[in-house]
Design an enzyme around this catalytic site. Structure first.
Site, PDB file in Angstrom:
ATOM      1  N   LYS A  85     -16.925   0.248  -7.607  1.00  0.00           N
ATOM      2  CA  LYS A  85     -16.703  -0.467  -6.487  1.00  0.00           C
ATOM      3  C   LYS A  85     -16.644   0.352  -4.837  1.00  0.00           C
ATOM      4  O   LYS A  85     -15.601   1.202  -5.191  1.00  0.00           O
ATOM      5  CB  LYS A  85     -15.260  -1.252  -6.485  1.00  0.00           C
ATOM      6  CG  LYS A  85     -15.157  -2.254  -5.318  1.00  0.00           C
ATOM      7  CD  LYS A  85     -13.875  -2.401  -5.020  1.00  0.00           C
ATOM      8  CE  LYS A  85     -13.235  -1.331  -3.859  1.00  0.00           C
ATOM      9  NZ  LYS A  85     -13.917  -1.495  -2.630  1.00  0.00           N
ATOM     10  N   GLU A 100     -15.684  -1.238   0.856  1.00  0.00           N
ATOM     11  CA  GLU A 100     -16.463  -2.194   1.616  1.00  0.00           C
ATOM     12  C   GLU A 100     -17.112  -2.015   2.727  1.00  0.00           C
ATOM     13  O   GLU A 100     -17.678  -2.802   3.218  1.00  0.00           O
ATOM     14  CB  GLU A 100     -15.396  -3.535   1.709  1.00  0.00           C
ATOM     15  CG  GLU A 100     -14.094  -3.120   2.358  1.00  0.00           C
ATOM     16  CD  GLU A 100     -13.042  -2.635   1.662  1.00  0.00           C
ATOM     17  OE1 GLU A 100     -11.741  -3.183   1.806  1.00  0.00           O
ATOM     18  OE2 GLU A 100     -13.296  -1.897   0.626  1.00  0.00           O
ATOM     19  N   GLY A 150      -8.785   7.757  -3.096  1.00  0.00           N
ATOM     20  CA  GLY A 150      -8.484   7.192  -1.667  1.00  0.00           C
ATOM     21  C   GLY A 150      -6.925   7.434  -1.476  1.00  0.00           C
ATOM     22  O   GLY A 150      -6.721   8.546  -1.818  1.00  0.00           O
ATOM     23  N   GLY A 151      -6.516   6.471  -0.656  1.00  0.00           N
ATOM     24  CA  GLY A 151      -5.196   6.962  -0.050  1.00  0.00           C
ATOM     25  C   GLY A 151      -4.056   6.798  -1.107  1.00  0.00           C
ATOM     26  O   GLY A 151      -4.175   6.028  -2.211  1.00  0.00           O
ATOM     27  N   GLY A 173      -3.510   4.122  -4.322  1.00  0.00           N
ATOM     28  CA  GLY A 173      -3.686   4.763  -5.580  1.00  0.00           C
ATOM     29  C   GLY A 173      -2.238   4.526  -6.396  1.00  0.00           C
ATOM     30  O   GLY A 173      -2.478   4.332  -7.633  1.00  0.00           O
ATOM     31  N   GLU A 232      -7.649  10.770  -7.199  1.00  0.00           N
ATOM     32  CA  GLU A 232      -7.681  11.564  -6.455  1.00  0.00           C
ATOM     33  C   GLU A 232      -7.032  11.116  -5.111  1.00  0.00           C
ATOM     34  O   GLU A 232      -8.160  10.305  -4.475  1.00  0.00           O
ATOM     35  CB  GLU A 232      -9.042  12.247  -6.437  1.00  0.00           C
ATOM     36  CG  GLU A 232      -9.444  13.617  -5.791  1.00  0.00           C
ATOM     37  CD  GLU A 232      -9.422  13.656  -4.301  1.00  0.00           C
ATOM     38  OE1 GLU A 232      -8.489  13.508  -3.644  1.00  0.00           O
ATOM     39  OE2 GLU A 232     -10.827  13.439  -3.752  1.00  0.00           O
ATOM     40  N   CYS A 263     -10.441  14.469   2.785  1.00  0.00           N
ATOM     41  CA  CYS A 263      -9.224  14.696   1.869  1.00  0.00           C
ATOM     42  C   CYS A 263      -8.835  16.079   1.981  1.00  0.00           C
ATOM     43  O   CYS A 263      -7.786  16.323   1.849  1.00  0.00           O
ATOM     44  CB  CYS A 263      -9.553  14.160   0.576  1.00  0.00           C
ATOM     45  SG  CYS A 263     -10.781  14.850  -0.452  1.00  0.00           S
ATOM     46  N   GLU A 270      -0.914  12.270   6.261  1.00  0.00           N
ATOM     47  CA  GLU A 270      -2.224  12.323   6.335  1.00  0.00           C
ATOM     48  C   GLU A 270      -2.716  11.806   7.315  1.00  0.00           C
ATOM     49  O   GLU A 270      -2.853  10.437   7.387  1.00  0.00           O
ATOM     50  CB  GLU A 270      -3.030  12.153   4.919  1.00  0.00           C
ATOM     51  CG  GLU A 270      -4.580  12.398   4.880  1.00  0.00           C
ATOM     52  CD  GLU A 270      -4.992  12.014   3.550  1.00  0.00           C
ATOM     53  OE1 GLU A 270      -6.063  12.972   3.175  1.00  0.00           O
ATOM     54  OE2 GLU A 270      -4.706  11.007   2.991  1.00  0.00           O
TER      55      GLU A 270
END
Length: 511
Positions: free
Chosen positions: A188, A191, A241-242, A246, A263, A302, A405
């Protein structure tokens, strides 16, 4: 290209790939993909949901252990050959894919081309790694009549959820080892940046991957991603991702006790000691690398060196020169001549960056440069999501902009006087993804690198990574590893085979 052609929205593609066939979303829903340079749509993709996800997982399950389960039984050499063909096809299509990555994610065309090179390297690396392995690890059972060996087997069906900042590169870090190990998968992509991952599925097919091994569902995280994480027929979920997303993935995966690799974010320190700036050349290099650390891909990385931690004696000179050079960074469309940074990926992301800068200034940070949207120009329309490279001086740990972040072109500056203070500042974060130390003292470099609680530590450099080395973080930067032998191990299970060559009766029980 005429204005009419530029303004025309392409027809929706069948961008869901299940069991070897491209198809629209079951619901018929679509999504426009916007060019972040001017906010105009340049593609339309299928907007999948839980039903599409279930179909894709079923196809992957059947390709793994059903009637089509030839891929996990394919000899390692043959699997490696497919991966090498994929790498060759990526090289063939490098220019087209690099430009597509640039338009999709807003990065420069050269960054897009380099990304494709790295993707090809990842496929070659995992092909070579798996092809060069032995038949298993022999375990000494202490008897010539016993043959004991530990072998590796694929996990099964893998759900691969990738981020928007490095769409194809991050997908390759999951897809290449998953395929090398003999797994099937459903990917996936984000988007908002799905285009190059869609293109990769076609290359996998062209390279000879059997139908059903590679499946893709384009759609949002709250439907497609959430269903993948909880699906009982998924054996592993790998998410990049964030932090917030996560933790939701981990929670959704827990009831089925599937393997999870996460990650997540980073708040990465770039520690600069005064002796790293002792000569004009060394000073120039350290400043240049600090710019690279913070502002490549507009800070949407990241591992970005978003926290400059500088020795107090050189702070003013260093920060003044850094801010001066930051104002010279050329913003615009990635294909434009001389452009060094593109826009942020979306209006939502830019608004997030603006809110962090506003909070920093309210908490006492000193703005040295940037902090606003640039003036429109031919290469950067007013409708684009541009934001100036920003340096915030006199920051401290209590500031939100230092703790969280930002994922944008924002660099915070903190100072230290002693080595212990530098290490304490660098480690004072919930994250632990990456960091760097700059010094001319070899002993200090090793000491500080050894004390930093981060998954990757660079010495007198920033941002390079090697396919052969594991990538992952400590703390809230995630669990599991990508790249290197550990990256392959994430997609495997270990099996112990114990063979008795001379079986004898046990006679433990009275008879």
């Amino acid at each position: 290209m005429s204005d009419r052609a530029e303004n025309q929205v392409p027809q929706a593609r069948d961008t869901i790939h299940v069991a070897g066939q491209w198809r629209p979303a079951a619901s018929g829903a679509t999504r426009e993909i916007l060019d972040p340079v001017d906010a105009r749509p340049f593609a339309v993709v299928a907007e999948g949901d839980e039903k599409d996800t279930d179909l894709a997982v079923a196809a992957a399950r059947d390709a793994f252990d059903g009637g089509r389960g030839e891929w996990p039984r394919t000899p390692v050499a043959a699997r490696a050959a497919v991966l090498r063909r994929v790498a060759d096809l990526l090289v063939r299509d490098r220019e087209e894919l690099g430009l597509l990555e640039s338009r999709d994610a807003g990065k420069t065309a050269e960054e897009g081309r380099v990304d494709i090179d790295c993707v090809a390297d990842a496929f070659r690396y995992f092909a070579d790694l798996v092809a060069g392995e032995g038949a298993g690890r022999v375990v000494d059972a202490g008897s010539p009549d016993i043959h004991s060996v530990v072998v590796h087997e694929p996990v099964g069906v893998c759900a691969l959820i990738t981020p928007w900042n490095y769409p194809l590169l991050q997908a390759s870090w999951k897809i290449a080892p998953a395929l090398a190990a003999g797994n099937t998968f459903v990917v996936k992509p984000s988007e908002i940046t799905p285009m190059t991952t869609i293109a990769l599925i076609d290359l996998l097919t062209e390279a000879g991957l059997p139908a059903g091994v590679a499946n893709i569902v384009t759609g949002p995280g709250h439907t497609v991603g959430a269903r993948l994480a909880e699906h009982p027929d998924v054996d592993l979920v790998s998410f990049t991702g964030g932090l917030v997303s996560g933790t939701k993935v981990a929670a959704a995966a827990a009831p089925t006790v599937k393997k999870v690799a996460l990650e997540l974010g980073g708040k990465n320190p770039n520690v600069v000691f005064a002796d790293a700036c002792a000569t004009d050349e060394a000073f120039d290099t350290a400043v240049d690398q600090a710019l690279n650390a913070a502002f490549i891909h507009s800070g949407q990385v990241c591992s970005a060196g978003a926290r400059l931690i500088i020795e107090e004696s050189v702070r003013e000179r260093f920060v003044a020169e850094l801010a001066h050079r930051a104002t010279k960074i050329r913003l615009g469309r990635g294909t434009g001549s001389g452009v060094e940074c593109g826009p942020l990926v979306s209006e939502q992301q830019r608004a997030k960056v603006e809110s962090y800068v506003a909070s920093a200034l309210a908490e006492g940070a000193v703005l040295r440069c940037g902090g606003k949207r640039p003036e429109p120009a031919a290469s950067r329309p007013a409708t684009g999501y541009f934001y100036e490279p920003t340096v915030l001086d006199q920051c401290h740990r209590e500031m939100k902009v230092v703790r969280e972040e930002v994922f944008g072109p924002v660099l915070t500056v903190e100072t230290f006087r002693t080595e212990d203070e530098a290490v304490a500042l660098a480690n004072d974060t919930e994250y632990g993804l990456a960091g760097a130390v700059w010094t001319a003292d070899a002993g200090r470099a090793r000491r500080v690198a050894g004390r930093l609680r981060h998954g990757t530590v660079w010495i007198n450099d920033f941002h390079p990574y090697l396919p052969q080395a594991e990538w992952g973080g400590f703390g809230k930067s995630g669990v599991g590893r990508e790249l290197g032998p550990a990256g392959l191990a994430e997609y495997r299970e270990s099996k112990h085979i114990y063979q008795n060559l001379a079986p004898k009766p046990v006679r433990w029980f009275a008879g």
